[in-house]
Design an enzyme around this catalytic site. Sequence first.
Site, PDB file in Angstrom:
ATOM      1  N   TYR A   1      66.384  -4.228 102.530  1.00  0.00           N
ATOM      2  CA  TYR A   1      65.030  -4.466 102.032  1.00  0.00           C
ATOM      3  C   TYR A   1      64.448  -5.717 102.694  1.00  0.00           C
ATOM      4  O   TYR A   1      64.973  -6.830 102.529  1.00  0.00           O
ATOM      5  CB  TYR A   1      65.019  -4.637 100.519  1.00  0.00           C
TER       6      TYR A   1
ATOM      7  N   PRO B   1      60.951   6.161  89.634  1.00  0.00           N
ATOM      8  CA  PRO B   1      60.685   6.833  88.361  1.00  0.00           C
ATOM      9  C   PRO B   1      59.216   7.195  88.181  1.00  0.00           C
ATOM     10  O   PRO B   1      58.884   8.033  87.336  1.00  0.00           O
ATOM     11  CB  PRO B   1      61.123   5.797  87.316  1.00  0.00           C
TER      12      PRO B   1
ATOM     13  N   ALA C   1      57.449   8.244  90.893  1.00  0.00           N
ATOM     14  CA  ALA C   1      57.168   9.033  92.099  1.00  0.00           C
ATOM     15  C   ALA C   1      56.319   8.233  93.092  1.00  0.00           C
ATOM     16  O   ALA C   1      55.324   8.724  93.633  1.00  0.00           O
ATOM     17  CB  ALA C   1      56.495  10.357  91.737  1.00  0.00           C
ATOM     18  N   GLN C   2      56.726   6.989  93.336  1.00  0.00           N
ATOM     19  CA  GLN C   2      56.073   6.067  94.265  1.00  0.00           C
ATOM     20  C   GLN C   2      54.592   5.865  93.950  1.00  0.00           C
ATOM     21  O   GLN C   2      53.770   5.623  94.824  1.00  0.00           O
ATOM     22  CB  GLN C   2      56.268   6.529  95.712  1.00  0.00           C
TER      23      GLN C   2
ATOM     24  N   LEU D   1      52.557   8.886  89.403  1.00  0.00           N
ATOM     25  CA  LEU D   1      52.504   9.057  87.954  1.00  0.00           C
ATOM     26  C   LEU D   1      51.905   7.855  87.223  1.00  0.00           C
ATOM     27  O   LEU D   1      51.946   7.811  85.992  1.00  0.00           O
ATOM     28  CB  LEU D   1      53.916   9.341  87.417  1.00  0.00           C
ATOM     29  N   THR D   2      51.343   6.903  87.953  1.00  0.00           N
ATOM     30  CA  THR D   2      50.801   5.712  87.297  1.00  0.00           C
ATOM     31  C   THR D   2      49.432   5.943  86.686  1.00  0.00           C
ATOM     32  O   THR D   2      48.993   5.184  85.829  1.00  0.00           O
ATOM     33  CB  THR D   2      50.668   4.552  88.298  1.00  0.00           C
ATOM     34  N   GLY D   3      48.722   6.972  87.143  1.00  0.00           N
ATOM     35  CA  GLY D   3      47.358   7.179  86.684  1.00  0.00           C
ATOM     36  C   GLY D   3      46.343   6.399  87.489  1.00  0.00           C
ATOM     37  O   GLY D   3      45.139   6.519  87.263  1.00  0.00           O
TER      38      GLY D   3
END
Length: 374
Positions: A103, A262, A264-265, A268-270
Amino acid sequence: ADDAMFATTTPTCVAVRAVPASRRTRRTAVRVSATATATVSDDRVKLGTSSISVSATGVGAWAWGDRSGYWTDDWKGQRVENLEAYKTLLRAGVDFIDTAEVYGFGKSEELLSDFSNDCANEFAAGALTKPLLATKFAPLPTRWTTEEVPKALRASLQRLGEKKIPLYMQHWPAFGFGADRNNDAFLEGLCLCFEQGLCDAVGVSNFNAERIKTAATKFKQRGVPFASNQVQYSLLYREPELDTGILEACFENGVTPVAYSPMAQGLLTGKYSVGTTVKGPRSGIFTETRLRDIAPLVQILKEVGDVHGKTPAQVAVNYCMAKNTVPIPGAKNKSQAESVVGCLGWRLSEGEILELEKVAAKAPKSPGAPFEKW
C-alpha cells in the site's frame, strides 16, 4: 479498504452479543435487541484461534499514503485528513487497522508510524486506544523462500516503528511456476514469524477453501494462532458465502473472515448516482449502466438506514458484521471515520438482512479478485 463513508450521523447504539467463533455458521444473522444497553466499545470480535480481540469493524489503510494514483493523486495533501481519521477512530475504540507493504509502496505503513508519533501525548494520557495493527506479506515473483517472510515482516516493522505486530498475513497466494512449493514455503515463513516473536498471530488473504484448510492444518500442528482470512465480501459480492465455500471453510476451521470492499469500492455508499462523474482508475466501476442497475439496492439501503438513523454505507458495512465477518471499510478523513464508528453497537435484523439480499440478488455482482482462483 473501501471507498469511504460520507455521512456523519452517529445515533444512540444498541447492544449486540458477539457470536463465539465455535458457534458461527455460514448464514448466521444477529438480531437487534430492543432493550439492549451496551456501548460501541463492547462490540468486539476475537480473531480466529488467536487471543486478539478487535473492534467488530476495523478500517483499511489502503488509501493512506497511496502513491499508485488509485485512490488519490495527492497523498501528501491528504496526510492531515488521514491523521484526523486515525485519531477519530482510536478515540472511539475502532482499533483494528489493516495495511500492507504494497500500500503506497510502503508509505501506508510509514504514515501509521508517523501518526503514532504525532499522537504520543494523547496515547500517554489515555485519550486514544492503542491500535491493533495488521499488515501483509506480498508473495512477489522474486520471492519464493521461507526466509523471505520474516525478512519482509522485519522491514514492515521498521516502517511501522514497531518491534512486534498483532497480526501478519500473506496477501495473496503464490501463482505461476512453483506456486505450490512457494505457498508451502510462505506458510512455513508465517510460522517462523510467530515463533521468532515478530507477531502475535498469523493470517492469510484471498485464500480459497482448500488453501484455508491446508493452512489451518499447518498452523495447528505448529501451535501457531490462525486469526483470519481476508477476502472481498459485500452485498454485491457474496461468492465466498454462496459459491466458493470460503466462509464455510473459515468457520469450520475457526478462522475469522475479514471483509474488504464491504461497500463495493463506494457503489453502496449512496454518494454515486446516474450522472455522477468519477475520474481516475476507478471510473470504470461507476458507469451509468452500473449505477442504474444498483439503484434499487441503494434505495433499500437508504430505507433500512432510515429505520436505524444510519446511512446506506453504514448499513452495507453492518450487513457484513451481521454475517459474522469483520469488515474493513476505508476512512480518509474525520467525517468518514465518524461514519465507521457509527457502524458499531447495533445489528440489522434478520428480516432486514433477507430483504437486502433479495434486492441485491437482482443487481449485477461485483467482479471478484482473481486471487481466489489461484
